[in-house]
Design an enzyme around this catalytic site. Structure first.
Site, PDB file in Angstrom:
ATOM      1  N   ARG A  80       8.632   5.603 -18.688  1.00  0.00           N
ATOM      2  CA  ARG A  80       9.525   6.262 -17.733  1.00  0.00           C
ATOM      3  C   ARG A  80       8.836   6.270 -16.365  1.00  0.00           C
ATOM      4  O   ARG A  80       7.757   6.839 -16.222  1.00  0.00           O
ATOM      5  CB  ARG A  80       9.811   7.696 -18.193  1.00  0.00           C
ATOM      6  CG  ARG A  80      10.584   8.493 -17.193  1.00  0.00           C
ATOM      7  CD  ARG A  80      10.967   9.897 -17.690  1.00  0.00           C
ATOM      8  NE  ARG A  80      11.613  10.582 -16.584  1.00  0.00           N
ATOM      9  CZ  ARG A  80      11.104  11.627 -15.943  1.00  0.00           C
ATOM     10  NH1 ARG A  80       9.975  12.182 -16.333  1.00  0.00           N
ATOM     11  NH2 ARG A  80      11.728  12.141 -14.913  1.00  0.00           N
ATOM     12  N   HIS A 124      12.663  10.975  -7.909  1.00  0.00           N
ATOM     13  CA  HIS A 124      11.539  11.849  -8.257  1.00  0.00           C
ATOM     14  C   HIS A 124      10.881  12.304  -6.950  1.00  0.00           C
ATOM     15  O   HIS A 124       9.749  11.960  -6.665  1.00  0.00           O
ATOM     16  CB  HIS A 124      10.567  11.130  -9.195  1.00  0.00           C
ATOM     17  CG  HIS A 124       9.685  12.034 -10.001  1.00  0.00           C
ATOM     18  ND1 HIS A 124       9.558  11.948 -11.386  1.00  0.00           N
ATOM     19  CD2 HIS A 124       8.873  13.051  -9.631  1.00  0.00           C
ATOM     20  CE1 HIS A 124       8.694  12.870 -11.812  1.00  0.00           C
ATOM     21  NE2 HIS A 124       8.253  13.541 -10.756  1.00  0.00           N
ATOM     22  N   GLU A 169      14.010  17.001 -12.180  1.00  0.00           N
ATOM     23  CA  GLU A 169      13.719  18.405 -11.877  1.00  0.00           C
ATOM     24  C   GLU A 169      14.330  18.909 -10.569  1.00  0.00           C
ATOM     25  O   GLU A 169      13.598  19.274  -9.631  1.00  0.00           O
ATOM     26  CB  GLU A 169      12.203  18.637 -11.854  1.00  0.00           C
ATOM     27  CG  GLU A 169      11.522  18.281 -13.169  1.00  0.00           C
ATOM     28  CD  GLU A 169      10.061  18.716 -13.198  1.00  0.00           C
ATOM     29  OE1 GLU A 169       9.534  19.151 -12.156  1.00  0.00           O
ATOM     30  OE2 GLU A 169       9.455  18.623 -14.283  1.00  0.00           O
ATOM     31  N   ASN A 294      11.716  18.380 -19.373  1.00  0.00           N
ATOM     32  CA  ASN A 294      10.285  18.391 -19.058  1.00  0.00           C
ATOM     33  C   ASN A 294       9.766  19.770 -19.423  1.00  0.00           C
ATOM     34  O   ASN A 294      10.289  20.783 -18.946  1.00  0.00           O
ATOM     35  CB  ASN A 294      10.048  18.150 -17.563  1.00  0.00           C
ATOM     36  CG  ASN A 294      10.435  16.735 -17.142  1.00  0.00           C
ATOM     37  OD1 ASN A 294      10.756  15.899 -17.984  1.00  0.00           O
ATOM     38  ND2 ASN A 294      10.387  16.476 -15.844  1.00  0.00           N
ATOM     39  N   TYR A 296       6.341  22.271 -19.968  1.00  0.00           N
ATOM     40  CA  TYR A 296       4.912  22.500 -19.793  1.00  0.00           C
ATOM     41  C   TYR A 296       4.444  23.845 -20.324  1.00  0.00           C
ATOM     42  O   TYR A 296       3.349  23.975 -20.855  1.00  0.00           O
ATOM     43  CB  TYR A 296       4.525  22.381 -18.309  1.00  0.00           C
ATOM     44  CG  TYR A 296       4.615  20.958 -17.825  1.00  0.00           C
ATOM     45  CD1 TYR A 296       3.552  20.077 -18.013  1.00  0.00           C
ATOM     46  CD2 TYR A 296       5.773  20.478 -17.242  1.00  0.00           C
ATOM     47  CE1 TYR A 296       3.642  18.751 -17.613  1.00  0.00           C
ATOM     48  CE2 TYR A 296       5.879  19.149 -16.836  1.00  0.00           C
ATOM     49  CZ  TYR A 296       4.807  18.297 -17.022  1.00  0.00           C
ATOM     50  OH  TYR A 296       4.901  16.983 -16.641  1.00  0.00           O
ATOM     51  N   GLU A 354       8.895  14.740 -20.183  1.00  0.00           N
ATOM     52  CA  GLU A 354       7.518  15.015 -19.720  1.00  0.00           C
ATOM     53  C   GLU A 354       6.952  16.151 -20.547  1.00  0.00           C
ATOM     54  O   GLU A 354       7.629  17.153 -20.797  1.00  0.00           O
ATOM     55  CB  GLU A 354       7.479  15.471 -18.246  1.00  0.00           C
ATOM     56  CG  GLU A 354       7.704  14.386 -17.247  1.00  0.00           C
ATOM     57  CD  GLU A 354       7.644  14.895 -15.799  1.00  0.00           C
ATOM     58  OE1 GLU A 354       6.927  15.888 -15.512  1.00  0.00           O
ATOM     59  OE2 GLU A 354       8.342  14.297 -14.961  1.00  0.00           O
TER      60      GLU A 354
HETATM   61  C1  BGC Z   1       6.800  16.702 -12.366  1.00  0.00           C
HETATM   62  C2  BGC Z   1       5.612  15.800 -12.212  1.00  0.00           C
HETATM   63  C3  BGC Z   1       4.346  16.638 -12.093  1.00  0.00           C
HETATM   64  C4  BGC Z   1       4.189  17.418 -13.381  1.00  0.00           C
HETATM   65  C5  BGC Z   1       2.957  18.296 -13.462  1.00  0.00           C
HETATM   66  C6  BGC Z   1       6.565  17.892 -13.248  1.00  0.00           C
HETATM   67  O1  BGC Z   1       7.033  19.015 -12.597  1.00  0.00           O
HETATM   68  O2  BGC Z   1       7.944  15.978 -12.718  1.00  0.00           O
HETATM   69  O3  BGC Z   1       5.812  14.982 -11.103  1.00  0.00           O
HETATM   70  O4  BGC Z   1       3.218  15.894 -11.812  1.00  0.00           O
HETATM   71  O5  BGC Z   1       5.298  18.245 -13.568  1.00  0.00           O
HETATM   72  O6  BGC Z   1       2.984  19.291 -12.518  1.00  0.00           O
END
Ligand code: BGC
Length: 450
Positions: A80, A124, A169, A294, A296, A354
């Site tokens: 991607r 992006h 995002e 995405n 995290y 992601e």
């Molecule tokens: C984004 C990336 C970024 C990653 C880590 C996401 O919000 O799509 O571009 O590097 O998180 O922060």
């Protein structure tokens, strides 16, 4: 006999890694490209950690062939990447720059030669600067500018690229770009952010419409989601948490999937929330073939009068691990998020577009190795969490590690490393980290090695 693991993934599960143009390419003005808002932002004193810029980044614009070979060695099934709008249209609209287009054509062909599926993101975060000069995301015309650019890309590549995403995002674009001002274009205005959010989604809708007219495979939207948990059962903390959820998780998906804004938006923005034309909502709500998530971290919220637009302050958990960007490691939240999307919006193919973490790695490879045990543990736990979501009924079709390479972590510069491949930013040498090897094995065994 093959060993059977509880973590074997469905046949054809799409394993990949992700990057974005400005974060890895370098050579931002090469071959006739126009400047983007990131080119300007990174060259504005004080905006970037240590004065870092994307002028060279990972030099992927020149080293793409080696990077594709590396992906082949890792056995990735998909890649991607994002397309830099101002390489294609230096002025943001009008004249097409053939040389910029040729870069992505070469990249896609090289991926296909190795049987790596190209997954292209149209936006992006790197808006052409020429469009920003005309108001950028604040200008309603941006929806048609985006659709025109998207059409150029579909015509050039839709025969070879089976999966497209309109935006990456949108919440980050509006929040960090127009509320916090920590990302390009660096505005801080509560009054601009709702307009930007709305225009981003109008552009998304117009981009999907253009796709249906030009191509026949799959198009989706990529959002970043995180569970919003409350720190206590106090009424004000519950309200802050609900608002945080509306603002980050529902604002964009409710628009795309349900064609309406969450009811909390007006309470969150007060008089900064305008009335939008009713017909916009029909444009925004286009049938999608997939949704990209995405993921995290999560956040645990307390009410705070000092925060805006949402009166919520995230609180640290005493018993949790945090990444180098200060994000709690919370794998269960990925299962929760994928299940939540399925429940709220109904069954739709989902991709984790992601997932990954920045941790303190050894600064340079030692005997050709970069041992990154925290990242290995992060990936294992989160990929298991994806499996749990599938077992619970979410239609998850693929997973992309963020990121293939250590890269420019936007305004945090090169200090935060997210790669499964280490990049030495002086020599630009690539070294696969232990997490890269572990991930390659997960891919090879379709999860059985988890
Ligand atoms: C984004 C990336 C970024 C990653 C880590 C996401 O919000 O799509 O571009 O590097 O998180 O922060």
């Amino acid at each position: 006999m093959m060993t059977t693991s509880t973590y074997r993934f469905p046949e054809g599960f799409l394993w990949g890694a992700a990057t974005s143009a400005y974060q890895i390419e370098g050579s931002p003005l090469a071959d006739g490209a126009g400047p983007s808002i990131w080119q300007r932002f990174a060259h504005t004193p004080g905006m970037m950690h240590d004065g870092d810029t994307g002028d060279v980044a990972c030099d992927h614009y020149k080293r793409w062939r080696d990077d594709v070979a590396l992906m082949g060695e890792l056995g990735l099934r998909a890649y991607r990447f994002s397309i830099s709008w101002s390489r294609i249209l230096p002025d943001g609209r009008g004249r097409v720059n053939r040389k910029g287009l040729a870069f992505y054509e070469r990249l896609v062909d090289a991926l296909l030669e190795r049987q790596i599926m190209p997954v292209a993101t149209l936006y992006h975060w790197d808006l052409p600067a020429a469009l920003d000069d005309m108001g950028g995301w604040l200008n309603r015309d941006v929806a048609s500018w985006f659709a025109d650019y998207a059409t150029v890309m579909y015509r050039a590549l839709a025969d070879r690229v089976p999966m497209w995403a309109t935006l990456n995002e949108p919440w980050v674009v509006a929040h960090a770009g127009y509320v916090e001002g920590t990302l390009a274009p660096g505005h801080r205005s509560l009054y601009e952010a709702p307009i930007v959010a709305h225009n981003l989604m109008r552009a998304h809708g117009a981009g999907v419409q253009a796709y249906r007219a030009a191509a026949k495979q799959r198009i989706g939207l990529v959002v970043n989601l995180e569970p919003k948990h409350t720190a206590t059962q106090e009424e004000e903390d519950l309200l802050a948490t609900k608002h945080a959820d509306a603002y980050m998780n529902r604002q964009y998906l409710d628009l795309a999937m349900l064609g309406r804004d969450p009811e909390e938006m007006r309470a969150i923005f007060g008089d900064a929330w305008p009335d939008f034309p009713a017909e916009d909502y029909a444009l925004i709500k286009q049938p999608l073939d997939w949704v990209g998530v995405n993921y995290y971290t999560r956040s645990v919220n307390k009410w705070s009068a000092k925060r805006w637009p949402v009166r919520a302050r995230p609180v640290r958990q005493w018993n949790a691990t945090y990444t180098e960007t200060g994000w709690e490691v919370y794998p269960r939240g990925l299962t929760e998020t994928l299940a939540w999307v399925t429940k709220r919006y109904g069954p739709i193919p989902l991709y984790v577009t992601e997932n990954g973490a920045a941790f303190f790695d050894p600064p340079t490879p030692i005997d050709g190795e970069v041992d990154d045990p925290n990242r290995v543990a992060y990936y294992r736990a989160h990929i298991r969490a994806v499996h749990d979501a599938i077992a619970a009924g979410a239609d998850v079709r693929g997973y992309f590690a963020w990121s293939l390479l250590d890269n420019l972590e936007w305004s945090l510069g090169f200090a935060k490393r997210f790669g499964i491949v280490h990049v030495d930013f002086s020599s630009l040498r690539r070294t696969v980290k232990r997490s890269g090897r572990v991930y390659a094995e997960i891919v090879r065994t379709n999860g059985a090695s988890l």
